[in-house]
Motif scaffolding. Structure first.
Motif, mmCIF file in Angstrom:
data_model
loop_
_atom_site.group_PDB
_atom_site.id
_atom_site.type_symbol
_atom_site.label_atom_id
_atom_site.label_comp_id
_atom_site.label_asym_id
_atom_site.label_seq_id
_atom_site.Cartn_x
_atom_site.Cartn_y
_atom_site.Cartn_z
ATOM 1 N N CYS A 1 39.745 64.449 161.789
ATOM 2 C CA CYS A 1 38.588 64.176 162.647
ATOM 3 C C CYS A 1 38.212 65.429 163.429
ATOM 4 C CB CYS A 1 38.897 63.032 163.616
ATOM 5 S SG CYS A 1 39.000 61.404 162.851
ATOM 6 N N LYS A 2 39.232 66.106 163.960
ATOM 7 C CA LYS A 2 38.980 67.317 164.736
ATOM 8 C C LYS A 2 38.365 68.403 163.869
ATOM 9 C CE LYS A 2 41.323 70.668 167.729
ATOM 10 N NZ LYS A 2 42.624 71.055 168.332
ATOM 11 N N ASN A 3 38.884 68.568 162.658
ATOM 12 C CA ASN A 3 38.387 69.612 161.750
ATOM 13 C C ASN A 3 36.961 69.348 161.285
ATOM 14 O OD1 ASN A 3 40.853 70.922 161.960
ATOM 15 N ND2 ASN A 3 41.692 69.950 160.111
ATOM 16 N N ASN A 4 36.565 68.081 161.279
ATOM 17 C CA ASN A 4 35.219 67.725 160.803
ATOM 18 C C ASN A 4 34.284 67.337 161.942
ATOM 19 O OD1 ASN A 4 35.308 67.585 157.641
ATOM 20 N ND2 ASN A 4 37.242 66.677 158.328
ATOM 21 N N GLN A 5 34.663 67.715 163.183
ATOM 22 C CA GLN A 5 33.842 67.436 164.366
ATOM 23 C C GLN A 5 33.491 65.957 164.504
ATOM 24 O OE1 GLN A 5 32.666 70.315 162.273
ATOM 25 N NE2 GLN A 5 34.287 71.292 163.474
ATOM 26 N N LEU A 6 34.474 65.104 164.230
ATOM 27 C CA LEU A 6 34.301 63.667 164.398
ATOM 28 C C LEU A 6 35.042 63.204 165.645
ATOM 29 C CD1 LEU A 6 34.947 62.469 160.723
ATOM 30 C CD2 LEU A 6 32.730 62.760 161.836
#
Length: 529
Positions: free
Chosen positions: A334-339
């Motif tokens: 989630c963090k890596n995909n700006q979620l």
């Protein structure tokens, strides 16, 4: 000065501290109290006594409630939202008072003295509200805690607490009874069965009425233990016992129930009892089926046709949730995909809205879910294709309206009966639009069309974003039959309440092109109702 500056200025300086070397005169006490209060006022908003600032508050303006851990962003340093949170959720608000008046009141206030009866009352209320065991008052740790506050406090035994609770109940029951007996109109009831963790069965009875000030009210009337199976006969006997206990027999107007077979028997027996007691109650006119339960039955029927699409997602969600390592990987994805860092919601078989929430949340995190699934050898078989995600999106769209209607009909601070017929029609129109040509829907004996190949079905469903796959159409067809089954069981009370609703009136039926004969029939029923 922003909130961060306020916090930095909260420490007392030497001028704010009380000088213990001065004589203990009234003038000195007044001066010290004023100095102390002025120092406290320099701390800024009172909310910072209840909220903890993030370590990077100066940049992200985040603050977390110390009671429920809810986090807010104080845009521009404003504390408006967290002030509302403290007031609405925790009943905490700042008292507006002048410094001088407050200090004088403190000086004039009578000396505090221990009140044993007040302590007992507050202890009993705390045990009831927080659902503690009566024996908590006999625990050594609790006794030590109370004695640290007041060494001579006499702490009651568990039996004494039980006795006090019984006395409170009798007193409150008399108050409730007097209120209900003195209202100008009659009372509608909702009942439901519940089994406790200790496997005891109870029947809850809730009274709904309009008070003398024309305000809609509701109150949990009783919680009666049932000592036998939930047959219609036992339900009737238990419910009548509750009515008699509060002398409410003559106040009975209507009753709302779930749509189970034992409730049908219960209503039949209750009608016979009312006839014997010469009470105006009839199973056709005074029985109302819980619309939220009708929606649950209808959607659950639809979900049986969507199980193949949903079961794969359910299994994947459960496997990710069951592993701390996978949960951490999902968080990183989630963090890596700006979620947003959100938790997957599990499905609950008995509550269809959890199925909706599971699908909705999974669609929000689908990129992160795909990342976790693709890089986990044991989860690769749960990898969703683009078309499968698209099909889940359509299932969510199909279920959304049912979720919205359920929310509306689950309210208890406003009347809902008048909206039942319009909302029934909205849902029926919705499923018929999904099905397509209403003229070829067929009857309940017609079999649904067999599922076609998953991949080709998904492709055909995505050629046009307004098209629905055959699987969803089959689900809508079954859902429609269930809705119509209970729609046809509504009585004239539903129709008349719609007319009496100033938002709808008789115009609703005209605007929706009901037959003139039926409209005239409703009007006549209203006149003689």
């Amino acid at each position: 000065m922003d909130a961060e500056d306020n916090n930095e200025g909260s420490c007392h300086n030497s001028e704010d501290e009380i000088d213990a070397s001065l004589p203990a005169t009234p003038a000195r006490r007044l001066s010290n109290l004023e100095s102390l209060e002025n120092a406290q006022n320099n701390q800024g908003s009172f909310v910072w006594s209840h909220f903890e600032k993030d370590e990077n508050f100066k940049y992200n303006k985040r603050a977390t409630c110390t009671y429920c851990s809810k986090t807010y962003i104080c845009s521009g340093g404003s504390t408006t939202n967290i002030t509302k949170h403290l007031k609405n959720v925790h009943s905490i608000q700042q008292e507006t008072q002048s410094t001088g008046v407050n200090v004088l009141e403190m000086l004039k206030a009578p000396k505090w003295s221990y009140d044993h009866n007040e302590m007992i009352n507050n202890l009993v209320k705390w045990i009831v509200i927080k659902q503690h065991a009566f024996t908590i008052a006999e625990k050594l740790e609790f006794i030590n805690f109370i004695h640290s506050l007041h060494p001579t406090a006499k702490i009651p035994s568990a039996d004494t607490i039980k006795s006090h609770i019984s006395n409170f109940y009798r007193t409150d029951r008399e108050k409730v009874q007097n209120i209900l007996l003195n209202i100008p109109g009659k009372i509608s009831f909702t009942i439901d069965c519940w089994t406790s963790p200790s496997v005891k069965s109870f029947l809850s009875i809730t009274a709904h009425f309009i008070d003398k000030d024309w305000k809609l009210q509701h109150i949990l009337l009783d919680f009666l233990e049932m000592f036998d199976s939930h047959t219609g006969q036992n339900l009737k006997e238990t419910f009548v016992t509750g009515l008699k206990y509060f002398s409410m027999e003559k106040k009975l107007m209507g009753i709302t129930l779930d749509n189970t077979s034992n409730n049908a028997v219960f209503i039949h027996l209750l009608t016979n009892w009312a006839i014997e007691k010469r009470i105006s109650f009839d199973k056709n006119d005074n029985h109302f089926r819980c619309f939220a339960h009708v929606i649950n039955l209808s959607v659950q029927a639809a979900l049986t046709q969507l199980e193949s699409e949903i079961s794969k997602l359910r299994d994947l969600v459960n496997r990710i949730r069951a592993s701390s390592l996978r949960r951490e990987k999902l968080k990183m994805a989630c963090k890596n995909n700006q979620l947003k860092d959100l938790t997957l919601i599990p499905d609950v078989p008995t509550r269809w809205n959890f199925t909706y929430e599971m699908i909705s949340r999974s669609l929000q995190l689908k990129i992160a879910i795909d990342s976790v699934t693709l890089n986990d050898r044991d989860l690769k078989k749960y990898l969703f294709t683009k078309n499968q995600w698209a099909e889940l999106e359509k299932i969510k769209d199909f279920l959304f309206l049912f979720k919205e209607v359920t929310t509306i009909m689950s309210g208890f601070t406003y009347p809902t009966l008048s909206a039942t017929i319009p909302l029934y029609n909205i849902l029926i129109d919705h499923v018929e639009n999904v099905i397509g040509d209403v003229n070829v829907i067929g009857d309940e004996n017609e079999e649904v069309i067999e599922d076609v190949d998953d991949e080709s079905e998904a492709n055909s469903g995505n050629n046009n974003e307004n098209e629905w796959s055959q699987t969803i159409k089959n689900a809508a067809k079954i859902c429609r039959l269930k809705l119509l089954e209970y729609y046809n069981k509504t009585n004239y009370s539903y129709l008349i309440s719609t007319i009496l609703d100033p938002r709808l009136k008789l115009q609703y039926y005209k605007d929706n092109e009901w037959e003139d004969e039926l409209i005239n029939d409703i009007q006549q029923k209203l006149v003689f109702y």
